[in-house]
Design a protein around this motif. Structure first.
Motif, PDB file in Angstrom:
ATOM      1  N   SER A  90     -27.189 -56.193 -10.006  1.00  0.00           N
ATOM      2  CA  SER A  90     -26.167 -56.951 -10.751  1.00  0.00           C
ATOM      3  C   SER A  90     -25.236 -56.020 -11.528  1.00  0.00           C
ATOM      4  CB  SER A  90     -26.829 -57.932 -11.715  1.00  0.00           C
ATOM      5  OG  SER A  90     -27.675 -57.217 -12.607  1.00  0.00           O
ATOM      6  N   GLU A 135     -34.969 -55.852  -4.653  1.00  0.00           N
ATOM      7  CA  GLU A 135     -35.042 -57.237  -5.144  1.00  0.00           C
ATOM      8  C   GLU A 135     -36.091 -57.464  -6.248  1.00  0.00           C
ATOM      9  OE1 GLU A 135     -35.125 -61.295  -2.642  1.00  0.00           O
ATOM     10  OE2 GLU A 135     -33.740 -59.753  -1.964  1.00  0.00           O
ATOM     11  N   ASP A 138     -34.738 -56.287  -9.373  1.00  0.00           N
ATOM     12  CA  ASP A 138     -33.437 -56.863  -9.726  1.00  0.00           C
ATOM     13  C   ASP A 138     -33.540 -58.163 -10.520  1.00  0.00           C
ATOM     14  OD1 ASP A 138     -31.847 -54.888  -8.595  1.00  0.00           O
ATOM     15  OD2 ASP A 138     -31.605 -55.938  -6.687  1.00  0.00           O
ATOM     16  N   TYR A 139     -34.738 -58.709 -10.621  1.00  0.00           N
ATOM     17  CA  TYR A 139     -34.871 -60.011 -11.264  1.00  0.00           C
ATOM     18  C   TYR A 139     -34.925 -59.833 -12.780  1.00  0.00           C
ATOM     19  CZ  TYR A 139     -36.496 -64.736 -12.275  1.00  0.00           C
ATOM     20  OH  TYR A 139     -36.607 -65.997 -12.779  1.00  0.00           O
ATOM     21  N   TRP A 141     -34.384 -61.769 -15.427  1.00  0.00           N
ATOM     22  CA  TRP A 141     -34.182 -63.187 -15.753  1.00  0.00           C
ATOM     23  C   TRP A 141     -33.523 -63.386 -17.111  1.00  0.00           C
ATOM     24  CZ3 TRP A 141     -36.802 -63.917 -20.218  1.00  0.00           C
ATOM     25  CH2 TRP A 141     -37.870 -63.051 -20.475  1.00  0.00           C
ATOM     26  N   ASP A 145     -29.965 -62.728 -14.153  1.00  0.00           N
ATOM     27  CA  ASP A 145     -29.727 -62.037 -12.880  1.00  0.00           C
ATOM     28  C   ASP A 145     -30.795 -62.419 -11.873  1.00  0.00           C
ATOM     29  OD1 ASP A 145     -27.620 -60.702 -14.006  1.00  0.00           O
ATOM     30  OD2 ASP A 145     -28.718 -58.850 -14.371  1.00  0.00           O
ATOM     31  N   HIS A 146     -30.367 -62.670 -10.680  1.00  0.00           N
ATOM     32  CA  HIS A 146     -31.295 -63.073  -9.629  1.00  0.00           C
ATOM     33  C   HIS A 146     -30.720 -62.614  -8.297  1.00  0.00           C
ATOM     34  CE1 HIS A 146     -33.361 -65.758  -6.847  1.00  0.00           C
ATOM     35  NE2 HIS A 146     -34.277 -65.901  -7.773  1.00  0.00           N
ATOM     36  N   ASP A 148     -30.426 -64.056  -5.485  1.00  0.00           N
ATOM     37  CA  ASP A 148     -29.536 -65.034  -4.846  1.00  0.00           C
ATOM     38  C   ASP A 148     -28.110 -64.846  -5.371  1.00  0.00           C
ATOM     39  OD1 ASP A 148     -31.764 -66.071  -3.649  1.00  0.00           O
ATOM     40  OD2 ASP A 148     -31.681 -68.030  -4.617  1.00  0.00           O
ATOM     41  N   TRP A 184     -29.924 -72.696  -4.213  1.00  0.00           N
ATOM     42  CA  TRP A 184     -30.416 -71.367  -4.557  1.00  0.00           C
ATOM     43  C   TRP A 184     -31.324 -71.491  -5.769  1.00  0.00           C
ATOM     44  CZ3 TRP A 184     -25.296 -71.672  -2.637  1.00  0.00           C
ATOM     45  CH2 TRP A 184     -25.101 -70.990  -1.419  1.00  0.00           C
ATOM     46  N   ALA A 185     -31.976 -70.382  -6.117  1.00  0.00           N
ATOM     47  CA  ALA A 185     -33.069 -70.441  -7.084  1.00  0.00           C
ATOM     48  C   ALA A 185     -32.654 -70.592  -8.538  1.00  0.00           C
ATOM     49  CB  ALA A 185     -33.941 -69.196  -6.950  1.00  0.00           C
ATOM     50  N   SER A 186     -31.381 -70.396  -8.846  1.00  0.00           N
ATOM     51  CA  SER A 186     -30.992 -70.521 -10.250  1.00  0.00           C
ATOM     52  C   SER A 186     -29.641 -71.190 -10.368  1.00  0.00           C
ATOM     53  CB  SER A 186     -30.958 -69.151 -10.923  1.00  0.00           C
ATOM     54  OG  SER A 186     -29.869 -68.388 -10.411  1.00  0.00           O
ATOM     55  N   SER A 189     -26.910 -68.802  -9.628  1.00  0.00           N
ATOM     56  CA  SER A 189     -26.739 -68.578  -8.189  1.00  0.00           C
ATOM     57  C   SER A 189     -25.966 -69.718  -7.549  1.00  0.00           C
ATOM     58  CB  SER A 189     -28.099 -68.454  -7.494  1.00  0.00           C
ATOM     59  OG  SER A 189     -28.896 -67.480  -8.133  1.00  0.00           O
TER      60      SER A 189
END
Length: 198
Positions: A90, A135, A138-139, A141, A145-146, A148, A184-186, A189
């Protein structure tokens, strides 16, 4: 005392509004941009708890938001240790976005080429699904940032770049391939998804 706004939330709202063509009322917008500029300049310190050393990533998100409104200056990067290989994806995307929006920055072409290389090295396809080798790291949270969102931001940023044209169809399919149950997961996203794929 007093209300401490979140620099990340402020940056996100400004960036998304500009990307979506939504006009934030001028008084609010001016105040928000001034707050981010002060944060980047170090006049405001935030002592929020965070699981990782995240000041550079947060400053980059703030400068990216400023760049969306033509208010980023190359001197703003002076306080940031530029080491993209160690950054979450990100943060690399924020720097990429800043440079794309700042045509007259020093060493711009060289920096863009370096970032292209790092992003390509991190991008991998698992079947048709677009993933990143970093990945798991990269999370971030707490910064919203995610992976996806990163996939969608990458497409959004490279859409007009000649060097990425050949990869884009696969990247698009790969980003959609990240969805579960058609989303997507968030929230972040999904917001990038709406902006990017429209």
């Amino acid at each position: 005392g007093g209300h401490k706004g979140s620099d990340i939330l402020t940056a996100y709202v400004l960036t998304m509004a500009q990307e979506a063509g939504f006009e934030i009322p001028e008084a609010s917008r001016t105040k928000m941009l001034a707050g981010l500029a002060a944060f980047v300049g170090g006049n405001i310190t935030r002592d929020f708890w965070s699981p990782r050393k995240d000041l550079d990533a947060r400053k980059l998100a703030a400068i990216d938001a400023l760049a969306h409104y033509g208010q980023a200056r190359s001197s703003m990067l002076d306080s940031i240790q530029i080491s993209p290989n160690q950054w979450p994806t990100s943060a690399i995307l924020s720097l990429y976005s800043i440079l794309l929006k700042s045509p007259d920055w020093p060493d711009r072409a060289k920096r863009l080429a370096e970032i292209d290389q790092i992003l390509r090295a991190r991008m991998n396809f698992q079947g048709t699904r677009l993933a990143f080798s970093t990945e798991a790291d990269d999370y971030w949270w707490w910064l919203m940032d995610h992976a996806d969102a990163n996939a969608l931001r990458l497409i959004n940023l490279t859409m007009d770049q000649p060097a990425w044209q050949a990869d884009l169809p696969r990247m698009m399919i790969g980003a959609v391939g990240r969805q579960q149950r058609a989303a997507w997961a968030s929230t972040v996203s999904n917001a990038w998804g709406v902006i990017t794929l429209n």
